[in-house]
Design a protein around this motif. Structure first.
Motif, mmCIF file in Angstrom:
data_model
loop_
_atom_site.group_PDB
_atom_site.id
_atom_site.type_symbol
_atom_site.label_atom_id
_atom_site.label_comp_id
_atom_site.label_asym_id
_atom_site.label_seq_id
_atom_site.Cartn_x
_atom_site.Cartn_y
_atom_site.Cartn_z
ATOM 1 N N ALA A 80 -1.900 -0.254 7.026
ATOM 2 C CA ALA A 80 -1.667 0.484 5.776
ATOM 3 C C ALA A 80 -2.173 1.918 5.889
ATOM 4 C CB ALA A 80 -2.349 -0.232 4.619
ATOM 5 N N SER A 85 0.830 -1.209 0.000
ATOM 6 C CA SER A 85 0.000 0.000 0.000
ATOM 7 C C SER A 85 0.862 1.256 0.000
ATOM 8 C CB SER A 85 -0.923 -0.013 1.217
ATOM 9 O OG SER A 85 -1.652 1.190 1.293
ATOM 10 N N PRO A 103 -4.937 2.065 -3.267
ATOM 11 C CA PRO A 103 -3.734 1.229 -3.103
ATOM 12 C C PRO A 103 -3.909 0.133 -2.053
ATOM 13 C CG PRO A 103 -3.372 3.434 -2.225
ATOM 14 C CD PRO A 103 -4.657 3.470 -2.971
ATOM 15 N N VAL A 104 -4.739 0.381 -1.039
ATOM 16 C CA VAL A 104 -4.979 -0.646 -0.020
ATOM 17 C C VAL A 104 -5.726 -1.824 -0.640
ATOM 18 C CG1 VAL A 104 -6.109 -1.154 2.173
ATOM 19 C CG2 VAL A 104 -4.946 1.033 1.850
ATOM 20 N N SER A 135 -3.467 -3.748 -2.915
ATOM 21 C CA SER A 135 -2.530 -4.564 -2.138
ATOM 22 C C SER A 135 -3.213 -5.817 -1.608
ATOM 23 C CB SER A 135 -1.964 -3.744 -0.979
ATOM 24 O OG SER A 135 -1.356 -2.571 -1.437
#
Length: 850
Positions: free
Chosen positions: A794, A461, A815-816, A819
């Motif tokens: 994250a 992340s 992005p989390v 990921s």
């Protein structure tokens, strides 16, 4: 010692019998320890390494901050000092072993040996005659500068750094005692500095030629900063032998500073006495030098250190899983040994010795990984650098760090497995305890897998956030056009030009470049967009408060400048060839200038000036877009532009001769173009070669310090961010791979331990799809728990990272989620292989094997 020797021999023999396990463990450790050691290598050299001088702990910088290059007026917190102020502080401050001065910026001069035709650019710094004495530096060859070299009328002399002597003059010993022509001025080289001394600055491509302060007017005759008390351009270093005297010296410096300001106040200076009394300065430790690299890279290195630490933690968790699997396979043997009387501490020490041996072997390989990693990092961070202050070779502190981290790693991943595996009842050996229909023994491994999953999500992340931030930085609207442009950095004063010669030089340049094939635009300026330079100062309007401190940046440009760099005209007109020194003084401002200072007024036709004594010096004739001239992460500054052909009319300035001389000198220096900009078609390399040949034909003494495409120039602003993004992405991918390997290992081990149970289930009617789902479900549940921990981690990492993000919030969901998806896919693939193997078990074979 004998027992330890036996443990070592036994550990090496066991590792030799398990080459696959040993190779996997060593390579995994090499990645984790190597990444950490590589970052520490840079961290040590940038932040922790002290100057190679005598007693560096006794050195202090006068002033908290690092500034460049010339300033004037009140600073409140003083960091830069003029030559006259320096001499006062040097002579009037007690309890020191000397105060040395060094130019805060650099001067680029054309240099060639006497009798040779080819010249090259050299970065030069002027220093006080006591500089080497105060720092405690010895010569490698010849002698260093002395106080008598720094007197008016002394013969011009210079000292070279060992690195420049090697890289630029091929380590020719005959150079010492010979003459160098620096911008046409003959200077005798009297010595070469110590081999490990690059100057008081920890800086990229540090200046490697030192000359006495007294020679500054010869090298820069237009500015003559040495003779202008109001110009502050020197960093000061003081040696204080007794730490207890530091507060005493600091107070003495503050008193002398205020006293000097009172006695040197100009009649035209309306600064209130209360403001003068508030001027101060402080001492800061300079044991690592004036550390520009620390200011530039400290945040990034601290971030990368934390990320590398997480990778090392994941590595330890992975190796702990391997050791648990290896230890569980030996459980029967260990139970028998315990039943025969072997003490538990003996077996724990034996397994721990094996872990430490693995970690030491991994540490040795890690040094090679670290060396290659640092070489790659420096290739990105220090490209186009002649002399790099950083090295990939490990120093003693780095070797000690690698050894210590290897030992700690061995203990970290070895102690828990050794303790768990040996924690059993010896009687179990007689009851066939290896048979089990439960999987409770794998609980420690599952905890480690959960930890790996959580850390992997946080790292991936973080990489996603940094990638998004870099994308926003690189694709923002710079409000000028870098494509199809070249930028050349030159120093015309270093080539021997004087102010009176500039008009003829610029006219000749325009004529020469106008007919060159492949070039269809040429402009020049004091500095141009994103050229790593900035001039700034206060402005004034008629009737405005003289203490209002309305600050703006400014540059002088040629008539074709805005068209060549691609800055859009919003209203009014651009400069033309008619804006000469005989025409009325005009200026163009950017939109930010209008928004900040014009208060809703129509800007065209309004007047302003660079000083409250000249509030009507310029008439605004145009407004241009807010092009980025400085750091692209910062808001655009208010900015004004003047024709480079026009000089400021100082006839109306009522001031002392010293102030008038200083103003005239600064005005002349302002008209030396530092950037030449070209529009080109076709191949940029061919266009750059054409530019170099044309400049050589105009004057071979014009040294081009850098010539590059404008796209590359803009990209140079993001070198640090690109480096951090690449390393974070690499570390994140390593973490993902290690997590996947850990999941595979635990799942495979679980299948092996539950082979008898699976055989019974299938004998009782369980189908293969059910077994497949059972194994996958167990693996994905562990991964899911890791995600539940990793997602908040994250978000916390993003929150802590928010100051380094551009155009992104720390609480960014994309992005989390990406990921999490990557980890789930990796976990599914890693557990699918052992799950298929479990579904293929034949019930009768499984039961007979027990």
């Amino acid at each position: 010692m004998e027992t330890l020797r036996q443990d070592l021999q036994y550990s090496l023999r066991r590792l030799r019998l398990s080459p696959g396990f040993a190779a996997t463990a060593v390579l995994t450790l090499a990645i984790g320890i190597g990444a950490t050691t590589a970052i520490f290598t840079l961290l040590y050299q940038v932040i922790l390494r002290t100057l190679p001088v005598q007693h560096p702990e006794q050195l202090y910088k006068i002033g908290k901050d690092i500034n460049c290059c010339v300033t004037g007026g009140m600073q409140t917190e003083w960091n830069l000092f003029g030559a006259d102020l320096y001499r006062t502080l040097r002579d009037q401050t007690p309890n020191t072993d000397g105060i040395a001065a060094v130019q805060a910026g650099t001067t680029t001069l054309s240099a060639r040996r006497e009798g040779e035709g080819a010249s090259q650019p050299l970065d030069v710094r002027v220093i006080s005659g006591n500089y080497f004495d105060v720092l405690g530096v010895k010569p490698y060859m010849g002698r260093l500068l002395r106080p008598e070299d720094d007197r008016t009328g002394a013969a011009p002399v210079a000292v070279l750094s060992y690195a420049v002597w090697q890289s630029r003059f091929h380590a020719d010993p005959r150079l010492v005692g010979s003459t160098l022509l620096l911008s046409g001025t003959p200077v005798t080289v009297v010595g070469v500095g110590a081999a490990n001394f690059l100057g008081e600055r920890n800086d990229g491509d540090p200046a490697g030629v030192w000359l006495p302060l007294s020679q500054e007017p010869l090298l820069e005759p237009e500015r003559k900063l040495l003779n202008t008390p109001g110009s502050h351009w020197l960093d000061l270093l003081v040696r204080i032998p007794a730490r207890s005297q530091v507060p005493v010296v600091e107070r003495a410096l503050q008193v002398e500073l205020v006293r000097w300001l009172r006695t040197h106040k100009e009649p035209t200076d309306h600064t209130p006495d209360a403001v003068v009394e508030k001027q101060t300065t402080h001492l800061t430790s300079a044991d690592t030098g004036i550390n520009n690299l620390r200011d530039q890279y400290q945040k990034s290195l601290v971030l990368l250190s934390a990320i590398a630490g997480f990778v090392l933690l994941i590595t330890c968790a992975n190796l702990a899983n391997l050791m648990l699997v290896r230890g569980m396979a030996r459980s029967q043997e260990l139970n028998v040994r315990a039943a025969l009387g072997a003490p538990r501490w003996r077996m724990v020490r034996e397994m721990l010795t094996e872990s430490v041996v693995l970690s030491i072997l991994g540490g040795v390989v890690a040094l090679a990984v670290a060396y290659g990693g640092v070489k790659g990092i420096l290739a990105l961070a220090m490209k186009d650098v002649t002399v790099s202050p950083l090295s990939a070779s490990p120093s003693l502190p780095v070797l000690a760090f690698a050894f210590a981290i290897s030992l700690l790693t061995g203990v970290a991943f070895g102690i828990a497995p050794a303790w768990i595996v040996t924690d059993s009842n010896p009687a179990d050996a007689l009851r066939g305890a290896n048979r089990s229909t439960t999987d409770a023994s794998a609980r420690p491994q599952r905890i480690l897998i959960i930890l790996q999953a959580a850390l992997s999500v946080a790292l991936l992340s973080t990489a996603g956030l940094l990638i998004g931030s870099l994308r926003n930085l690189q694709h923002q609207d710079f409000r000028f056009e870098p494509h199809g442009r070249l930028i050349a950095f030159v120093d015309l004063q270093a080539a021997g030009y004087r102010f009176e010669q500039l008009e003829g030089l610029y006219r000749r340049m325009e004529q020469q470049f106008s007919g060159v094939p492949g070039l269809h635009g040429f402009a020049y300026a004091t500095y141009s967009p994103m050229a790593f330079n900035n001039w700034g100062g206060d402005i004034a309007f008629p009737g405005s408060d003289p203490n209002a401190h309305m600050n703006a940046s400014y540059t002088a440009v040629s008539p074709m400048f805005f068209d060549t760099v691609g800055t859009r005209l919003l209203r009014g007109r651009v400069f033309t060839d008619r804006d000469t020194n005989a025409a009325p003084r005009v200026a163009i401002v950017n939109q930010k200038f209008v928004d900040r200072f014009m208060k809703g007024k129509q800007p065209l036709g309004e007047v302003f000036g660079p000083d409250s004594l000249l509030p009507s010096a310029f008439t605004i004739v145009g407004v241009v877009d807010d092009s980025k001239y400085g750091d692209p992460t910062e808001p655009t500054r208010p900015m004004w532009f003047t024709p480079i052909a026009q000089s400021l009319d100082l006839s109306g300035l009522h001031a002392s001769p010293a102030v008038l001389a200083q103003a005239e000198s600064g005005e002349h220096f302002y008209h030396f173009a530092g950037n030449l900009i070209f529009r080109y078609d076709g191949d940029p390399t061919a266009a750059a070669n054409t530019v170099r040949r044309t400049l050589q034909a105009i004057n071979p003494d014009i040294a081009v310090t850098r010539l590059t495409t404008y796209d590359e120039q803009v990209s140079n602003y993001f070198t640090t961010q690109q480096l951090v993004v690449r390393l974070t992405t690499i570390f994140g991918c390593i973490a993902l791979v290690l997590a996947a390997l850990g999941i595979y290992g635990v799942t495979a081990y679980s299948v092996g331990r539950r082979r008898h149970e699976i055989g019974i289930r299938m004998a009782l009617g369980a189908d293969r799809s059910g077994i497949l789902q059972m194994i996958l479900r167990s693996s994905l549940v562990q991964t899911g728990i890791g995600l539940l921990i990793g997602i908040p981690a994250a978000f916390v990492a993003g929150y802590l990272l928010r100051s380094q993000l551009y155009g992104l919030a720390g609480w960014n969901l994309l992005p989390v989620l990406a990921s999490c998806a990557a980890l789930l896919c990796a976990a599914f693939l890693a557990s699918a292989i052992p799950a298929r193997r479990a579904a293929a078990i034949q019930p009768m074979q499984a039961l007979r094997s027990e």
